[in-house]
Design a protein around this motif. Structure first.
Motif, PDB file in Angstrom:
ATOM      1  N   LYS A  88     -37.038  26.795  -8.644  1.00  0.00           N
ATOM      2  CA  LYS A  88     -37.844  27.322  -7.541  1.00  0.00           C
ATOM      3  C   LYS A  88     -38.001  26.218  -6.499  1.00  0.00           C
ATOM      4  O   LYS A  88     -38.410  25.115  -6.828  1.00  0.00           O
ATOM      5  CB  LYS A  88     -39.218  27.772  -8.044  1.00  0.00           C
ATOM      6  N   ILE A  89     -37.651  26.544  -5.268  1.00  0.00           N
ATOM      7  CA  ILE A  89     -37.665  25.539  -4.205  1.00  0.00           C
ATOM      8  C   ILE A  89     -38.523  26.027  -3.045  1.00  0.00           C
ATOM      9  O   ILE A  89     -38.415  27.174  -2.616  1.00  0.00           O
ATOM     10  CB  ILE A  89     -36.210  25.208  -3.782  1.00  0.00           C
ATOM     11  N   LEU A  90     -39.388  25.147  -2.562  1.00  0.00           N
ATOM     12  CA  LEU A  90     -40.267  25.450  -1.435  1.00  0.00           C
ATOM     13  C   LEU A  90     -39.771  24.696  -0.206  1.00  0.00           C
ATOM     14  O   LEU A  90     -39.666  23.467  -0.227  1.00  0.00           O
ATOM     15  CB  LEU A  90     -41.705  25.037  -1.754  1.00  0.00           C
ATOM     16  N   LEU A  91     -39.469  25.427   0.848  1.00  0.00           N
ATOM     17  CA  LEU A  91     -39.003  24.834   2.100  1.00  0.00           C
ATOM     18  C   LEU A  91     -40.110  24.990   3.130  1.00  0.00           C
ATOM     19  O   LEU A  91     -40.504  26.110   3.471  1.00  0.00           O
ATOM     20  CB  LEU A  91     -37.722  25.539   2.581  1.00  0.00           C
ATOM     21  N   ILE A  92     -40.635  23.875   3.597  1.00  0.00           N
ATOM     22  CA  ILE A  92     -41.753  23.916   4.545  1.00  0.00           C
ATOM     23  C   ILE A  92     -41.258  23.589   5.950  1.00  0.00           C
ATOM     24  O   ILE A  92     -40.538  22.611   6.161  1.00  0.00           O
ATOM     25  CB  ILE A  92     -42.874  22.948   4.120  1.00  0.00           C
ATOM     26  N   ILE A 122     -36.145  30.906  -3.522  1.00  0.00           N
ATOM     27  CA  ILE A 122     -36.485  30.126  -2.325  1.00  0.00           C
ATOM     28  C   ILE A 122     -37.717  30.715  -1.657  1.00  0.00           C
ATOM     29  O   ILE A 122     -37.802  31.921  -1.432  1.00  0.00           O
ATOM     30  CB  ILE A 122     -35.323  30.140  -1.312  1.00  0.00           C
ATOM     31  N   THR A 123     -38.657  29.855  -1.326  1.00  0.00           N
ATOM     32  CA  THR A 123     -39.830  30.257  -0.554  1.00  0.00           C
ATOM     33  C   THR A 123     -39.870  29.432   0.726  1.00  0.00           C
ATOM     34  O   THR A 123     -39.769  28.208   0.671  1.00  0.00           O
ATOM     35  CB  THR A 123     -41.135  30.020  -1.340  1.00  0.00           C
ATOM     36  N   ILE A 124     -39.984  30.103   1.864  1.00  0.00           N
ATOM     37  CA  ILE A 124     -40.166  29.409   3.137  1.00  0.00           C
ATOM     38  C   ILE A 124     -41.636  29.525   3.525  1.00  0.00           C
ATOM     39  O   ILE A 124     -42.187  30.622   3.560  1.00  0.00           O
ATOM     40  CB  ILE A 124     -39.275  30.005   4.248  1.00  0.00           C
ATOM     41  N   ALA A 125     -42.253  28.387   3.788  1.00  0.00           N
ATOM     42  CA  ALA A 125     -43.665  28.376   4.172  1.00  0.00           C
ATOM     43  C   ALA A 125     -43.867  27.476   5.384  1.00  0.00           C
ATOM     44  O   ALA A 125     -43.026  26.623   5.693  1.00  0.00           O
ATOM     45  CB  ALA A 125     -44.530  27.897   3.007  1.00  0.00           C
ATOM     46  N   SER A 141     -42.676  33.567   7.387  1.00  0.00           N
ATOM     47  CA  SER A 141     -42.949  32.465   6.456  1.00  0.00           C
ATOM     48  C   SER A 141     -44.337  32.619   5.837  1.00  0.00           C
ATOM     49  O   SER A 141     -45.260  33.145   6.458  1.00  0.00           O
ATOM     50  CB  SER A 141     -42.836  31.118   7.184  1.00  0.00           C
ATOM     51  N   LYS A 142     -44.461  32.162   4.595  1.00  0.00           N
ATOM     52  CA  LYS A 142     -45.753  32.178   3.907  1.00  0.00           C
ATOM     53  C   LYS A 142     -46.660  31.098   4.488  1.00  0.00           C
ATOM     54  O   LYS A 142     -46.176  30.114   5.041  1.00  0.00           O
ATOM     55  CB  LYS A 142     -45.555  31.887   2.410  1.00  0.00           C
TER      56      LYS A 142
END
Length: 228
Positions: A3-7, A42-45, A84-85
């Motif tokens: 799980k990868i978080l891209l800010i 993938i989560t973009i925040a 985006s979150k």
């Protein structure tokens, strides 16, 4: 599955109001593409969530590579980017990697964001990967660990340096000198021998890239480290 978080940033203008800024697209697309190929989650925040402005400079033909161009032309990707979150929404979620994409805009909404600092502190103290590229490393400079020390103190790292700021003609626009801030916090700043060329530095669970030209190598190194 990793799980990868891209800010990414929410800021679209320099404080002067003279020039547009935003996310430097390739600094997101290469890591996104590599993670997608692995089938990872993938989560973009972003600090505020929602829409993410893209720096028009990063869309110019000379710097817009094929991967970035394809994603920019993808309605599905652009819809995901612009929904985006918020950091608030994801603050209690566990990720294998937290990655800070760059763009000059991040100099405004990353360094003093206390929630971002908490997320990065918890990630690092959980012995999980923290990665940042170009101006995105500005999100690391004010992060303090439980012992009160700066996260980047005594770490080898890189980031967009002051000479590159001269080349980019943004010295008078940026809110602070990123290179100086990194050094003031006791980090060992490692620069590319030739400015505006790829440079990625790994120090344990901390991975940093110097500039947009490091986007491809940054993605490769992050993938390699996460797959070990």
């Amino acid at each position: 599955m990793k799980k990868i978080l891209l800010i990414v940033t929410n800021v679209s203008m320099y404080a002067s109001g003279r020039l547009k800024t935003g996310l430097w697209l390739s600094e997101l697309t290469h890591i996104y593409h590599s993670a997608k190929q692995q089938g990872w989650e993938i989560t973009i925040a972003s600090p505020k969530g929602g829409s993410v402005p893209i720096d028009p400079e990063s869309l110019k033909p000379l710097v817009l590579d094929k991967i970035s161009k394809d994603y920019y032309g993808s309605p599905a990707f652009m819809d995901e980017l612009n929904h985006s979150k918020t950091l608030e929404e994801i603050k209690n979620t566990s990720f294998d990697c937290v990655y800070l994409a760059g763009g000059h805009a991040t100099m405004y909404d990353f360094p003093d964001n206390t929630l971002l600092q908490t997320i990065l502190k918890n990630q690092f103290e959980s012995n999980k990967m923290v990665a940042a590229i170009c101006h995105g490393v500005g999100g690391l400079i004010n992060v303090k660990l439980s012992n009160g020390e700066y996260l980047i103190k005594d770490k080898s790292m890189t980031g967009f340096d002051w000479f590159e700021e001269t080349i980019a003609r943004r010295k008078k626009e940026v809110p602070f000198n990123l290179e100086a801030a990194i050094k003031e916090r006791g980090a060992n700043l490692i620069k590319a021998f030739i400015p505006m060329t790829s440079n990625v530095v790994v120090d344990g669970k901390l991975i940093t890239g110097q500039n947009p030209f490091s986007s491809k190598e940054m993605a490769r190194v992050v993938m390699k480290e996460l797959l070990q």
